[in-house]
Design an enzyme around this catalytic site. Structure first.
Site, PDB file in Angstrom:
ATOM      1  CE1 TYR A  58     -46.673  -8.039 -10.756  1.00  0.00           C
ATOM      2  CE2 TYR A  58     -44.853  -8.928 -11.925  1.00  0.00           C
ATOM      3  CZ  TYR A  58     -45.639  -8.917 -10.786  1.00  0.00           C
ATOM      4  OH  TYR A  58     -45.159  -9.920  -9.888  1.00  0.00           O
ATOM      5  CG  HIS A 124     -50.585 -12.553  -9.115  1.00  0.00           C
ATOM      6  ND1 HIS A 124     -50.175 -11.633 -10.139  1.00  0.00           N
ATOM      7  CD2 HIS A 124     -49.610 -12.345  -8.371  1.00  0.00           C
ATOM      8  CE1 HIS A 124     -49.308 -10.902  -9.943  1.00  0.00           C
ATOM      9  NE2 HIS A 124     -48.948 -11.255  -8.768  1.00  0.00           N
ATOM     10  N   PRO A 223     -36.205 -11.297  -2.115  1.00  0.00           N
ATOM     11  CG  PRO A 223     -34.568 -12.124  -3.705  1.00  0.00           C
ATOM     12  CD  PRO A 223     -35.900 -11.902  -3.670  1.00  0.00           C
ATOM     13  CG  PHE A 228     -34.050  -2.944   4.921  1.00  0.00           C
ATOM     14  CD1 PHE A 228     -33.819  -1.319   5.547  1.00  0.00           C
ATOM     15  CD2 PHE A 228     -33.335  -3.799   5.834  1.00  0.00           C
ATOM     16  CE1 PHE A 228     -33.545  -1.090   6.749  1.00  0.00           C
ATOM     17  CE2 PHE A 228     -32.652  -3.637   7.130  1.00  0.00           C
ATOM     18  CZ  PHE A 228     -32.914  -2.234   7.603  1.00  0.00           C
ATOM     19  CG  LEU A 229     -32.385  -7.599   3.378  1.00  0.00           C
ATOM     20  CD1 LEU A 229     -32.473  -9.204   3.338  1.00  0.00           C
ATOM     21  CD2 LEU A 229     -32.000  -7.487   5.023  1.00  0.00           C
TER      22      LEU A 229
END
Length: 336
Positions: A58, A124, A223, A228-229
Site C-alpha cells: 500500500y 497477500h 464489507p 456502494f452499500l
C-alpha cells in the site's frame, strides 16, 4: 466495543477492524492525505477498533510508515495485520513467494511499523512460481523467531466468482481452499481475509464454513462493497480517473442504478432501528452476525466514517431484519 477471538490461539481483536488500504492505495490520489489518515487511525483506536489492516504494497510502503507512527505511541491498543507477497512496479504488480524475500519483507515491515512483532502476517498472494508450502514455511519460521504472532492468507481478489441462472451466489473459492488445505499441513492458519458483503456473498458457500469448521478467523474485506452499500454514492455521479471504480463493471451508472434496491432494503432496516442508524451500519451488522469468528474490516479515510462503522458493533439485527435482507434481489453486474 465487543471483542472477538480469531484463530486457534484466540487472537483478541475489536469486533470491527480498520482497512487502511484506501489511505494510500487503489482510490483516487486526491483523497490520499497523510494528516487526515493519521487522525483516522487514532480515531479508530479511540473507538475500540484495534485491528489495523495494512500491507507493504500500500503506497507502496507509505501506509505501513503511517501506521507505524501511530504504533509508536499506542502499540498496546492495536492489533496490527500486514501482508507480504506482492511487489509493485511502475505499471504492474507481481507475486514473490521466495523464502528469502519473505524474510526480508518481514524485517522491512517491522522497521516501518516501528514494532518488534507483527500480530498477524498474511500472504497477500501465492507466487505461481514457488510452491505455496515453501512460502508458508518461511513465514512459519518468522513465528518461531518471535517476529510474528500468527499467520493468515489474504484471498481478496483471488476468487473467480460465478452465479447460477437464478443469480444465486456459487462457490468461487475452490482454488483458495486447496491452498489453505496445503498450507494448513505446514503451519496453522489463524485467519483468512476475503471479500464478503451483502452484495458479494460468494464466501458464504464454502470458504466461510471451511474457516468455521477449523477455528480459523475470517476477516471480511470490503464489507461495504467499496462504498456502494453506504448509500452515499450516486449512480452516474462519476469517479476520478485514477479511482478503480471508474472502470469497474458494478460501478457503471447503469449497474449502480440497477442495484439500488439493495441499498433501499438496508435503509428500510436501518430506519427500524432509529433515525441515526445508517445502511452502512446495517451492512456491517449483517457481516458480524455470520459468526463469532468473523471480523468485518471496512476501509476508511475519514474519522467520521471510522466512528460510524465502529457503532455498528452495537447494532443487533432481528430475525425480521435478516429475513428482509435475505429476500433482497441478487446483485447485478459482473464483479470481476
Amino acid at each position: 466495543m465487543e471483542r472477538r477471538s480469531i484463530g486457534a490461539t484466540a487472537l483478541d481483536v475489536g469486533a470491527i477492524g480498520l482497512g487502511c488500504m484506501p489511505m494510500h492505495w487503489a482510490y483516487s490520489r486526491s483523497e490520499q492525505r497523510g494528516d487526515r489518515s493519521l487522525r483516522t487511525v487514532h480515531a479508530a483506536l479511540d473507538a475500540g477498533v484495534s485491528l489495523l489492516d495494512t500491507a507493504d504494497m500500500y503506497g507502496p510502503f507509505t501506509n505501513e510508515l503511517l501506521v507505524g507512527r501511530v504504533l509508536k505511541e499506542r502499540r498496546a491498543e492495536a492489533f496490527v495485520s500486514t501482508k507480504c507477497g506482492l511487489l509493485v512496479g511502475d505499471q504492474h504488480v507481481v507475486a514473490n513467494g521466495r523464502p528469502g524475500y519473505v524474510r526480508r519483507a518481514c524485517d522491512a515491515s517491522l522497521r516501518r511499523l516501528q514494532t518488534d512483532v507483527i500480530d498477524l502476517y498474511q500472504l497477500h498472494r501465492a507466487d505461481p512460481e514457488v510452491p505455496v508450502e515453501e512460502t508458508w514455511g518461511a513465514m512459519a519460521e518468522l513465528v518461531s523467531a518471535g517476529k510474528v504472532r500468527a499467520l493468515g492468507l489474504c484471498a481478496v481478489g483471488a476468487r473467480s466468482a460465478r452465479r447460477g441462472a437464478t443469480g444465486a451466489a456459487r462457490d468461487g473459492y475452490e482454488g483458495t481452499i486447496r491452498q489453505l488445505e496445503r498450507i494448513q499441513q505446514v503451519f496453522p492458519v489463524a485467519a483468512v481475509e476475503a471479500e464478503l458483503s451483502v452484495w458479494s456473498p460468494e464466501a458464504l458457500v464454502r470458504l466461510l464454513p471451511w474457516c468455521a469448521a477449523r477455528g480459523v478467523g475470517f476477516l471480511a474485506a470490503m464489507p461495504l462493497g467499496n462504498g456502494f452499500l453506504t448509500g452515499t454514492l450516486t449512480p452516474g455521479g462519476g469517479f476520478e480517473s485514477d479511482d478503480p471504480r471508474a472502470r469497474h463493471p458494478r460501478f457503471t451508472a447503469e449497474m449502480m442504478a440497477a442495484n439500488q434496491p439493495l441499498v433501499a432494503g438496508l435503509r428500510r432496516v436501518a430506519a427500524r432501528h432509529g433515525a441515526d442508524v445508517t445502511p452502512a451500519q446495517v451492512a456491517l451488522a449483517w457481516v458480524l452476525g455470520l459468526g463469532p469468528h468473523v471480523v468485518p474490516v471496512p476501509g476508511a479515510k475519514r474519522e467520521r466514517w471510522v466512528v460510524e462503522n465502529a457503532r455498528a458493533a452495537g447494532l443487533r439485527l432481528t430475525a425480521a431484519d435478516l429475513a428482509e435482507i435475505a429476500a433482497l434481489p441478487a446483485p447485478r453486474g459482473s464483479w470481476d
